[in-house]
Write a protein that holds these residues in place. Structure first.
Motif, PDB file in Angstrom:
ATOM      1  N   ALA A  66      -8.478   7.064   0.057  1.00  0.00           N
ATOM      2  CA  ALA A  66      -9.341   7.607  -1.008  1.00  0.00           C
ATOM      3  C   ALA A  66     -10.397   8.544  -0.432  1.00  0.00           C
ATOM      4  O   ALA A  66     -11.076   9.246  -1.179  1.00  0.00           O
ATOM      5  CB  ALA A  66     -10.034   6.463  -1.741  1.00  0.00           C
ATOM      6  N   LEU A  98     -15.471   2.946   9.622  1.00  0.00           N
ATOM      7  CA  LEU A  98     -16.301   3.601   8.599  1.00  0.00           C
ATOM      8  C   LEU A  98     -17.299   2.602   8.013  1.00  0.00           C
ATOM      9  O   LEU A  98     -18.471   2.927   7.796  1.00  0.00           O
ATOM     10  CB  LEU A  98     -15.415   4.181   7.490  1.00  0.00           C
ATOM     11  CG  LEU A  98     -14.564   5.391   7.902  1.00  0.00           C
ATOM     12  CD1 LEU A  98     -13.508   5.700   6.859  1.00  0.00           C
ATOM     13  CD2 LEU A  98     -15.451   6.623   8.122  1.00  0.00           C
ATOM     14  N   LEU A 136     -16.632   3.692   1.209  1.00  0.00           N
ATOM     15  CA  LEU A 136     -16.793   4.348  -0.096  1.00  0.00           C
ATOM     16  C   LEU A 136     -18.203   4.916  -0.234  1.00  0.00           C
ATOM     17  O   LEU A 136     -18.389   6.073  -0.644  1.00  0.00           O
ATOM     18  CB  LEU A 136     -16.499   3.326  -1.204  1.00  0.00           C
ATOM     19  CG  LEU A 136     -16.743   3.793  -2.627  1.00  0.00           C
ATOM     20  CD1 LEU A 136     -15.849   4.981  -2.966  1.00  0.00           C
ATOM     21  CD2 LEU A 136     -16.478   2.655  -3.617  1.00  0.00           C
ATOM     22  N   GLU A 149     -12.570  -0.134   9.020  1.00  0.00           N
ATOM     23  CA  GLU A 149     -13.576  -0.965   9.683  1.00  0.00           C
ATOM     24  C   GLU A 149     -14.630  -0.083  10.374  1.00  0.00           C
ATOM     25  O   GLU A 149     -15.835  -0.354  10.308  1.00  0.00           O
ATOM     26  CB  GLU A 149     -12.831  -1.801  10.720  1.00  0.00           C
ATOM     27  CG  GLU A 149     -13.542  -2.968  11.284  1.00  0.00           C
ATOM     28  CD  GLU A 149     -12.609  -3.708  12.267  1.00  0.00           C
ATOM     29  OE1 GLU A 149     -11.392  -3.420  12.303  1.00  0.00           O
ATOM     30  OE2 GLU A 149     -13.130  -4.550  12.999  1.00  0.00           O
ATOM     31  N   GLY A 156      -3.486   3.154   1.502  1.00  0.00           N
ATOM     32  CA  GLY A 156      -4.534   2.221   1.917  1.00  0.00           C
ATOM     33  C   GLY A 156      -5.901   2.689   1.419  1.00  0.00           C
ATOM     34  O   GLY A 156      -6.070   3.855   1.042  1.00  0.00           O
ATOM     35  N   GLY A 157      -6.871   1.789   1.466  1.00  0.00           N
ATOM     36  CA  GLY A 157      -8.194   2.072   0.917  1.00  0.00           C
ATOM     37  C   GLY A 157      -8.813   3.357   1.438  1.00  0.00           C
ATOM     38  O   GLY A 157      -9.433   4.117   0.676  1.00  0.00           O
ATOM     39  N   HIS A 188       0.843  -1.212   0.000  1.00  0.00           N
ATOM     40  CA  HIS A 188       0.000   0.000   0.000  1.00  0.00           C
ATOM     41  C   HIS A 188       0.875   1.258   0.000  1.00  0.00           C
ATOM     42  O   HIS A 188       0.614   2.207  -0.736  1.00  0.00           O
ATOM     43  CB  HIS A 188      -0.915   0.012   1.231  1.00  0.00           C
ATOM     44  CG  HIS A 188      -2.248  -0.642   0.973  1.00  0.00           C
ATOM     45  ND1 HIS A 188      -3.096  -0.239  -0.037  1.00  0.00           N
ATOM     46  CD2 HIS A 188      -2.883  -1.672   1.590  1.00  0.00           C
ATOM     47  CE1 HIS A 188      -4.197  -0.974  -0.023  1.00  0.00           C
ATOM     48  NE2 HIS A 188      -4.086  -1.869   0.958  1.00  0.00           N
TER      49      HIS A 188
HETATM   50  O1  KG4 Z   1      -6.854  -1.202   1.465  1.00  0.00           O
HETATM   51  P1  KG4 Z   1      -8.221  -1.710   1.203  1.00  0.00           P
HETATM   52  O2  KG4 Z   1      -8.731  -1.661  -0.216  1.00  0.00           O
HETATM   53  O3  KG4 Z   1      -8.348  -3.198   1.688  1.00  0.00           O
HETATM   54  C1  KG4 Z   1      -7.727  -3.624   2.883  1.00  0.00           C
HETATM   55  O4  KG4 Z   1      -6.519  -3.866   2.838  1.00  0.00           O
HETATM   56  O5  KG4 Z   1      -8.465  -3.657   3.878  1.00  0.00           O
HETATM   57  O6  KG4 Z   1      -9.180  -0.889   2.167  1.00  0.00           O
HETATM   58  C2  KG4 Z   1     -10.545  -1.166   2.220  1.00  0.00           C
HETATM   59  C3  KG4 Z   1     -11.180  -0.139   3.113  1.00  0.00           C
HETATM   60  C4  KG4 Z   1     -12.633  -0.453   3.408  1.00  0.00           C
HETATM   61  O7  KG4 Z   1     -12.861  -0.289   4.793  1.00  0.00           O
HETATM   62  C5  KG4 Z   1     -13.378   0.596   2.583  1.00  0.00           C
HETATM   63  O8  KG4 Z   1     -14.631   0.935   3.121  1.00  0.00           O
HETATM   64  C6  KG4 Z   1     -12.415   1.750   2.674  1.00  0.00           C
HETATM   65  O9  KG4 Z   1     -11.146   1.154   2.502  1.00  0.00           O
HETATM   66  N1  KG4 Z   1     -12.634   2.781   1.634  1.00  0.00           N
HETATM   67  C7  KG4 Z   1     -12.988   4.041   1.936  1.00  0.00           C
HETATM   68  C8  KG4 Z   1     -13.140   4.713   0.705  1.00  0.00           C
HETATM   69  N2  KG4 Z   1     -12.850   3.840  -0.295  1.00  0.00           N
HETATM   70  C9  KG4 Z   1     -12.548   2.654   0.311  1.00  0.00           C
HETATM   71  N3  KG4 Z   1     -13.222   4.639   3.111  1.00  0.00           N
HETATM   72  C10 KG4 Z   1     -13.572   5.925   3.095  1.00  0.00           C
HETATM   73  N4  KG4 Z   1     -13.736   6.642   1.963  1.00  0.00           N
HETATM   74  C11 KG4 Z   1     -13.534   6.092   0.754  1.00  0.00           C
HETATM   75  N5  KG4 Z   1     -13.683   6.822  -0.348  1.00  0.00           N
END
Ligand code: KG4
Ligand code: ZN
Length: 335
Positions: free
Chosen positions: A273, A166, A181, A164, A269-270, A115
């Motif tokens: 975004a 969120l 998201l 988690e 990390g996710g 990441h």
């Molecule tokens: O890094 P990732 O794709 O997978 C892991 O390694 O866990 O992260 C996923 C996380 C999820 O909790 C998802 O709801 C969050 O990233 N996420 C976001 C957004 N896009 C993805 N959280 C807040 N705002 C976003 N735009």
């Protein structure tokens, strides 16, 4: 040097071809969201089975879109930890097979390291050392990246990860998976100051995070309103909650900037975004005169290219694996 990389730690089967850790030649993702949305979250066994079905096609597509064949590839890189164990095992087993038949070297990649490396793909000038915040569905780490394969953790979550919390809040608000998201999308026009949240802190560990109290607070708030026959304004509640989570993160980042004086800061990390977090970090880094690096939105979530980027740096630092390579559900980012 060309790296063929594979990522299968959660619900994306993703493969890529990356040149010298910095240039993406192809980046293919088969997402399983449409299926997991039916259950409100990732079902591990379904994830493993879908990886099993998709992996060969995704890797073939990554080679073809890059305009190369397996013969042109120098190194094979695969995520082997941390993540869903059954999901990881599919990717690891596939790449071991490819390494066995092709004779190409195999390099294991830690998911959180990859990441961070998403930033190398977007910012040619970014090199360690830098301060970094990794915020994903399962992890929240504040750390110094001293070198491409050398990390020092400064703070981490004591309970839920930022993603988690969120996701769970979004679910309580009636939003579909992936919650973070969808919460971001639903709150675009919300008032971030409409609702107030407590500011959690961990006694005697000023850099550690705690999100479970915030999560419980918002769930109770929603239940209390429902009992009174009131309907929360999801846009306002979502915007306020995202600001509360982002503030927890940026406060620790600010403290670390003041103590360690980094010139550069990279988020990954996710959750990187998230529009509110990106805005708050932009304001903070401007105020502190620290150069901010964020992956482009398509590289914030799980993808194959980030594994190819980190795989390159692991390879040139001497990391190699043989065919006894295993997958691990948990693993520290630094050995
Ligand atoms: O890094 P990732 O794709 O997978 C892991 O390694 O866990 O992260 C996923 C996380 C999820 O909790 C998802 O709801 C969050 O990233 N996420 C976001 C957004 N896009 C993805 N959280 C807040 N705002 C976003 N735009
Ligand atoms: Zn991830």
């Amino acid at each position: 040097m060309l790296v063929l990389s594979l990522e299968s730690s959660c619900d994306d089967t993703a493969a890529a071809v990356v040149r010298n850790g910095r240039e993406v030649l192809s980046n293919v993702v088969a997402s399983q969201v449409a299926e997991h949305v039916l259950y409100g979250g990732v079902v591990p066994e379904i994830a493993s089975r879908r990886h099993c079905e998709a992996v060969s096609g995704v890797v073939t597509e990554a080679l073809s879109r890059a305009g190369v064949t397996l013969d042109d590839i120098d190194v094979l890189a695969v995520t082997n930890a941390p993540g869903l164990i059954g999901a990881l095992l599919v990717g690891v087993s596939f790449m071991k097979g490819l390494s066995f038949t092709s004779g190409k070297p195999l390099v294991p990649v830690h998911h959180l390291r990859s990441h961070v490396a998403a930033n190398y793909l977007c910012h040619a000038e970014l090199e360690p050392p830098f301060l970094s915040l990794v915020v994903s569905g399962g992890h929240t780490h504040l750390m110094m990246v001293n070198d491409y394969t050398d990390y020092k953790i400064i703070g981490r979550t004591r309970d839920d990860a930022a993603g988690e919390t969120l996701d769970k809040a979004a679910r309580a608000m009636g939003l579909d998976y992936p919650g973070g998201l969808n919460l971001d999308r639903a709150s675009v026009n919300g008032n971030p100051h409409a609702y107030q949240f407590p500011k959690p802190h961990v006694d005697s560990s000023p850099y550690d995070f705690s999100f479970s109290g915030l999560k419980t607070y918002v769930i109770n708030l929603i239940h209390n309103m429902e009992q009174k026959g009131e309907t929360p304004d999801i846009a306002d509640l979502g915007a306020s909650y995202m600001l509360a989570v982002a503030s927890c993160l940026t406060e620790r980042v600010e403290k670390a900037i003041d103590e360690f004086h980094p010139q550069r800061f990279a988020v990954a990390g996710g959750v990187s975004a998230n529009s509110v977090l990106r805005r708050e970090l932009t304001l903070l880094c401007e105020r502190k005169n620290v150069k901010l690096y964020m992956p482009e939105l398509s590289l914030c979530g799980d993808n194959g290219a980030m594994v190819g980027a980190q795989g390159y740096y692991e390879y040139i630092s001497g990391t190699r694996s043989d065919l006894t390579l295993n997958a691990f559900a948990t693993k520290e980012i630094s050995l």
